[in-house]
Design an enzyme around this catalytic site. Structure first.
Site, mmCIF file in Angstrom:
data_model
loop_
_atom_site.group_PDB
_atom_site.id
_atom_site.type_symbol
_atom_site.label_atom_id
_atom_site.label_comp_id
_atom_site.label_asym_id
_atom_site.label_seq_id
_atom_site.Cartn_x
_atom_site.Cartn_y
_atom_site.Cartn_z
ATOM 1 N N SER A 92 28.130 -34.482 -47.214
ATOM 2 C CA SER A 92 28.092 -35.443 -45.910
ATOM 3 C C SER A 92 27.508 -34.790 -44.657
ATOM 4 O O SER A 92 27.879 -33.621 -44.055
ATOM 5 C CB SER A 92 29.809 -35.487 -45.353
ATOM 6 O OG SER A 92 30.277 -36.191 -46.688
ATOM 7 N N LYS A 167 29.633 -42.987 -45.098
ATOM 8 C CA LYS A 167 30.774 -42.094 -45.139
ATOM 9 C C LYS A 167 31.199 -41.618 -43.578
ATOM 10 O O LYS A 167 32.339 -41.420 -43.575
ATOM 11 C CB LYS A 167 29.807 -40.796 -45.761
ATOM 12 C CG LYS A 167 30.859 -39.627 -46.055
ATOM 13 C CD LYS A 167 32.050 -39.917 -46.768
ATOM 14 C CE LYS A 167 33.076 -38.753 -47.132
ATOM 15 N NZ LYS A 167 32.531 -37.544 -47.513
ATOM 16 N N LYS A 236 34.261 -31.567 -39.465
ATOM 17 C CA LYS A 236 33.211 -31.599 -39.352
ATOM 18 C C LYS A 236 32.626 -33.044 -39.648
ATOM 19 O O LYS A 236 31.607 -33.625 -39.077
ATOM 20 C CB LYS A 236 32.507 -30.869 -40.752
ATOM 21 C CG LYS A 236 30.995 -30.937 -40.959
ATOM 22 C CD LYS A 236 30.654 -31.014 -42.314
ATOM 23 C CE LYS A 236 31.042 -32.082 -43.159
ATOM 24 N NZ LYS A 236 30.224 -32.103 -44.525
#
Length: 296
Positions: A92, A167, A236
């Site tokens: 990601s 995502k 993150k």
């Protein structure tokens, strides 16, 4: 080829091996490589060496800086790739980063597919991940048999970068929902409600969410915060959403608030715990614990 044999990557690589593919692997942790070699994989000394032995290379890595270094750096993947090879990033990272990688790959006639995954460690182990794929349809079709080894739901969502964008949006919602669930359950407990009763009613009502149904019974109610999906990774991913929004000159309100809660969790040494552990912050503020009576 498969590079990045962490919690997610190792399980995905094992499932590809189980499907009968020849696999060359690399990881900075030699023990992870040795484990895969025992299961039938070959090892590459560098990402470049993995690429020279592979027509498809997949990566599952922690962040954009590492992905760029592993792909573009000295002894990197691109260095070893031949014309017509396909690079699939399961990490990601920001859409801007994967698009830059794609521009560099084009110069060598290498195709790029960004294919971030959702479903956590359990989904990786069972091969039931949801995969959001960005890139040329023709490239996706070529790698689809491999992706079918690790994912149950594979969706082409657009050009390179679209997968990472979906995502980021998905995990923005997950992070914000997780914080909201934690806050609400602690409020109910502080007001004297039975957590199991709250879960039973809310999970069948308009306040339900994946964060509630996936995280209450298995994690919060038991006081079990072994990941799962780690706080560090959620932090993150929320940063990816925030960075993407900044690139688009679009302010995020709930995303920034959610990230601050996970920032607090990180500073309190909860970074390697499941994201549901954010409930402990609210519990401390309210001086209550949201635990099932069944587990006492």
């Amino acid at each position: 080829g498969f590079i990045g044999l962490g919690v997610m990557g190792k399980s995905m690589a094992i499932n590809i091996l189980k499907a009968g593919y020849e696999l060359t692997v690399f990881d900075v942790v030699q023990g992870n490589v040795d484990e895969l070699v025992k299961k039938g994989a070959k090892s590459g000394a560098t990402p470049s060496e993995v690429a020279t032995q592979s027509d498809i290379v997949l990566t599952s890595l922690p962040n954009a800086a590492i992905v760029e270094q592993v792909f573009l750096g000295e002894n990197g993947i691109l260095e070893g790739m031949e014309e017509g090879a396909i690079y699939v990033d399961l990490s990601s990272i920001t859409p801007k980063s994967i698009r830059y990688i794609n521009e560099m790959a084009k110069k060598k006639s290498v195709s790029v597919v960004d294919a971030p995954v959702s479903g956590g460690a359990e989904g990786a182990e069972k091969g039931t991940l949801t995969i959001m794929a960005g890139g040329e349809k023709s490239s996706l079709e070529k790698v689809l048999p491999v992706l079918n080894c690790i994912g149950k739901e594979i969706k082409h969502v657009g050009s390179v970068g679209a997968g990472d964008t979906v995502k980021a949006v998905n995990n923005l919602l997950l992070g914000a929902n997780m914080v909201a669930v934690a806050e609400a359950l602690v409020l109910g407990k502080k007001a004297g409600l039975d957590p199991d009763v709250m879960f039973e009613i809310i999970s069948k009502s308009s306040g339900s969410s994946y964060a509630l149904t996936a995280k209450y019974e298995k994690y919060i109610s038991k006081g079990n915060f072994n990941p799962g999906f780690m706080v560090n990774l959620m932090h993150k991913d929320l940063q990816l959403a925030i960075d993407t929004a900044k690139d688009l000159n679009y302010p995020l309100l709930y995303g920034n608030v959610a990230q601050q809660m996970f920032e607090i969790a990180k500073t309190e040494n909860m970074g390697n715990e499941d994201i549901s552990s954010v409930v402990k912050i609210f519990e401390r503020w309210a001086d209550v614990e949201v635990r099932s009576e069944k587990n006492k």
